[in-house]
Design a protein around this motif. Structure first.
Motif, PDB file in Angstrom:
ATOM      1  N   VAL A  77      44.232  97.313  52.687  1.00  0.00           N
ATOM      2  CA  VAL A  77      44.646  96.190  51.838  1.00  0.00           C
ATOM      3  C   VAL A  77      44.457  96.517  50.362  1.00  0.00           C
ATOM      4  N   SER A  78      43.435  97.314  50.047  1.00  0.00           N
ATOM      5  CA  SER A  78      43.218  97.702  48.661  1.00  0.00           C
ATOM      6  C   SER A  78      44.350  98.609  48.161  1.00  0.00           C
ATOM      7  N   VAL A  79      44.708  99.593  48.964  1.00  0.00           N
ATOM      8  CA  VAL A  79      45.796 100.504  48.586  1.00  0.00           C
ATOM      9  C   VAL A  79      47.093  99.717  48.403  1.00  0.00           C
ATOM     10  N   ALA A  80      47.416  98.869  49.357  1.00  0.00           N
ATOM     11  CA  ALA A  80      48.665  98.097  49.292  1.00  0.00           C
ATOM     12  C   ALA A  80      48.672  97.159  48.089  1.00  0.00           C
ATOM     13  N   ALA A  81      47.598  96.426  47.885  1.00  0.00           N
ATOM     14  CA  ALA A  81      47.545  95.452  46.788  1.00  0.00           C
ATOM     15  C   ALA A  81      47.686  96.135  45.435  1.00  0.00           C
ATOM     16  N   ASN A  82      47.075  97.294  45.279  1.00  0.00           N
ATOM     17  CA  ASN A  82      47.122  97.979  43.991  1.00  0.00           C
ATOM     18  C   ASN A  82      48.478  98.572  43.661  1.00  0.00           C
ATOM     19  N   LYS A  83      49.417  98.563  44.580  1.00  0.00           N
ATOM     20  CA  LYS A  83      50.787  98.994  44.300  1.00  0.00           C
ATOM     21  C   LYS A  83      51.583  97.900  43.589  1.00  0.00           C
ATOM     22  N   ILE A  84      51.040  96.700  43.558  1.00  0.00           N
ATOM     23  CA  ILE A  84      51.756  95.544  43.006  1.00  0.00           C
ATOM     24  C   ILE A  84      51.335  95.328  41.557  1.00  0.00           C
ATOM     25  N   PRO A  85      52.291  95.403  40.617  1.00  0.00           N
ATOM     26  CA  PRO A  85      51.955  95.185  39.211  1.00  0.00           C
ATOM     27  C   PRO A  85      51.266  93.830  39.011  1.00  0.00           C
ATOM     28  N   GLY A  86      50.195  93.858  38.239  1.00  0.00           N
ATOM     29  CA  GLY A  86      49.438  92.644  37.958  1.00  0.00           C
ATOM     30  C   GLY A  86      48.238  92.452  38.858  1.00  0.00           C
ATOM     31  N   ILE A  87      48.134  93.274  39.892  1.00  0.00           N
ATOM     32  CA  ILE A  87      47.008  93.165  40.819  1.00  0.00           C
ATOM     33  C   ILE A  87      46.003  94.268  40.512  1.00  0.00           C
ATOM     34  N   ARG A  88      44.756  93.871  40.421  1.00  0.00           N
ATOM     35  CA  ARG A  88      43.646  94.809  40.254  1.00  0.00           C
ATOM     36  C   ARG A  88      42.678  94.510  41.392  1.00  0.00           C
ATOM     37  N   ALA A  89      42.797  95.296  42.442  1.00  0.00           N
ATOM     38  CA  ALA A  89      42.030  95.081  43.670  1.00  0.00           C
ATOM     39  C   ALA A  89      41.022  96.201  43.861  1.00  0.00           C
ATOM     40  N   ALA A  90      39.897  95.852  44.465  1.00  0.00           N
ATOM     41  CA  ALA A  90      38.897  96.881  44.766  1.00  0.00           C
ATOM     42  C   ALA A  90      38.126  96.502  46.020  1.00  0.00           C
ATOM     43  N   ILE A  91      37.742  97.538  46.755  1.00  0.00           N
ATOM     44  CA  ILE A  91      36.838  97.354  47.893  1.00  0.00           C
ATOM     45  C   ILE A  91      35.441  97.219  47.325  1.00  0.00           C
ATOM     46  N   CYS A  92      34.765  96.170  47.719  1.00  0.00           N
ATOM     47  CA  CYS A  92      33.369  95.985  47.306  1.00  0.00           C
ATOM     48  C   CYS A  92      32.568  95.593  48.534  1.00  0.00           C
ATOM     49  N   HIS A  93      31.586  96.414  48.828  1.00  0.00           N
ATOM     50  CA  HIS A  93      30.698  96.103  49.938  1.00  0.00           C
ATOM     51  C   HIS A  93      29.274  95.871  49.438  1.00  0.00           C
ATOM     52  N   ASP A  94      29.172  95.517  48.136  1.00  0.00           N
ATOM     53  CA  ASP A  94      27.896  95.127  47.536  1.00  0.00           C
ATOM     54  C   ASP A  94      28.177  94.086  46.459  1.00  0.00           C
ATOM     55  N   THR A  95      27.184  93.273  46.136  1.00  0.00           N
ATOM     56  CA  THR A  95      27.383  92.178  45.183  1.00  0.00           C
ATOM     57  C   THR A  95      27.556  92.679  43.751  1.00  0.00           C
ATOM     58  N   TYR A  96      26.879  93.755  43.379  1.00  0.00           N
ATOM     59  CA  TYR A  96      26.993  94.257  42.017  1.00  0.00           C
ATOM     60  C   TYR A  96      28.434  94.648  41.692  1.00  0.00           C
ATOM     61  N   SER A  97      29.056  95.438  42.546  1.00  0.00           N
ATOM     62  CA  SER A  97      30.439  95.859  42.308  1.00  0.00           C
ATOM     63  C   SER A  97      31.378  94.666  42.272  1.00  0.00           C
ATOM     64  N   ALA A  98      31.117  93.669  43.099  1.00  0.00           N
ATOM     65  CA  ALA A  98      31.992  92.492  43.157  1.00  0.00           C
ATOM     66  C   ALA A  98      31.992  91.723  41.849  1.00  0.00           C
ATOM     67  N   HIS A  99      30.826  91.523  41.241  1.00  0.00           N
ATOM     68  CA  HIS A  99      30.836  90.782  39.971  1.00  0.00           C
ATOM     69  C   HIS A  99      31.147  91.696  38.792  1.00  0.00           C
ATOM     70  N   GLN A 100      30.687  92.938  38.831  1.00  0.00           N
ATOM     71  CA  GLN A 100      30.956  93.862  37.729  1.00  0.00           C
ATOM     72  C   GLN A 100      32.444  94.183  37.632  1.00  0.00           C
ATOM     73  N   GLY A 101      33.121  94.258  38.766  1.00  0.00           N
ATOM     74  CA  GLY A 101      34.561  94.507  38.762  1.00  0.00           C
ATOM     75  C   GLY A 101      35.342  93.426  38.046  1.00  0.00           C
ATOM     76  N   VAL A 102      34.875  92.201  38.165  1.00  0.00           N
ATOM     77  CA  VAL A 102      35.500  91.090  37.438  1.00  0.00           C
ATOM     78  C   VAL A 102      35.087  91.136  35.974  1.00  0.00           C
ATOM     79  N   GLU A 103      33.793  91.259  35.710  1.00  0.00           N
ATOM     80  CA  GLU A 103      33.264  91.179  34.349  1.00  0.00           C
ATOM     81  C   GLU A 103      33.785  92.290  33.436  1.00  0.00           C
TER      82      GLU A 103
END
Length: 160
Positions: A77-103
């Motif tokens: 889903v990450s690979v597919a989503a990132n092919k779409i302009p305007g989407i910035r998707a990432a796999i996060c399996h920890d809380t730090y990456s999840a909030h840091q990716g947004v921030e």
């Protein structure tokens, strides 16, 4: 429960992500402004790109503020989503990456693996993602601008 700003969230995933998607949807109900279920609705075999596209459609159309995508590993889903302009998707399996990716990176789609992490950790990661806000410091904005330029121009944006 972590405080979540009023957000409209589009959620989707394939058959491998279905059980975790359903659990997340139940737990988010009433804690977000709107929860848009983009499918799938069973564990019958299906194709993850279809759900990445549906979640992205809602984000690009302005009907959702953030997206959640769940497949077996989170990779597809990450690979597919990132092919779409305007989407910035990432796999996060920890809380730090999840909030840091947004921030720092203005990530708008969280991808998780339904076969990789348990439901309690998944919910902590989702809450971390949804409660984070982009903080456009000069260095973060400069980097994001470069990413957006690559998205706009493709390889022509890259210096030789």
């Amino acid at each position: 429960m972590t405080q979540i700003a009023p957000l409209r969230v589009a959620i989707g995933g394939d058959h491998a992500g279905f059980p975790l998607k359903e659990l997340i949807a139940r737990k988010l109900d009433g804690h977000v402004s709107a929860l848009i279920d983009c499918g799938t609705n069973s564990e019958q075999s299906c194709d993850y790109p279809d759900f990445a596209v549906e979640v992205a459609r809602h984000l690009i159309a302005g009907k959702a503020d953030r997206g959640l995508l769940i497949c077996g590993s989170g990779v597809g889903v990450s690979v597919a989503a990132n092919k779409i302009p305007g989407i910035r998707a990432a796999i996060c399996h920890d809380t730090y990456s999840a909030h840091q990716g947004v921030e720092h990176d203005d990530m708008n789609v969280l991808c998780i693996g339904g076969r990789i992490i348990g439901s309690e950790l998944a919910m902590e990661i989702v809450y971390s993602f949804l409660s984070a806000q982009y903080t456009p410091g000069e260095r973060h904005q400069r980097r994001l601008d470069k990413v957006l330029e690559i998205e706009r121009l493709g390889l022509d944006a890259l210096k030789s």
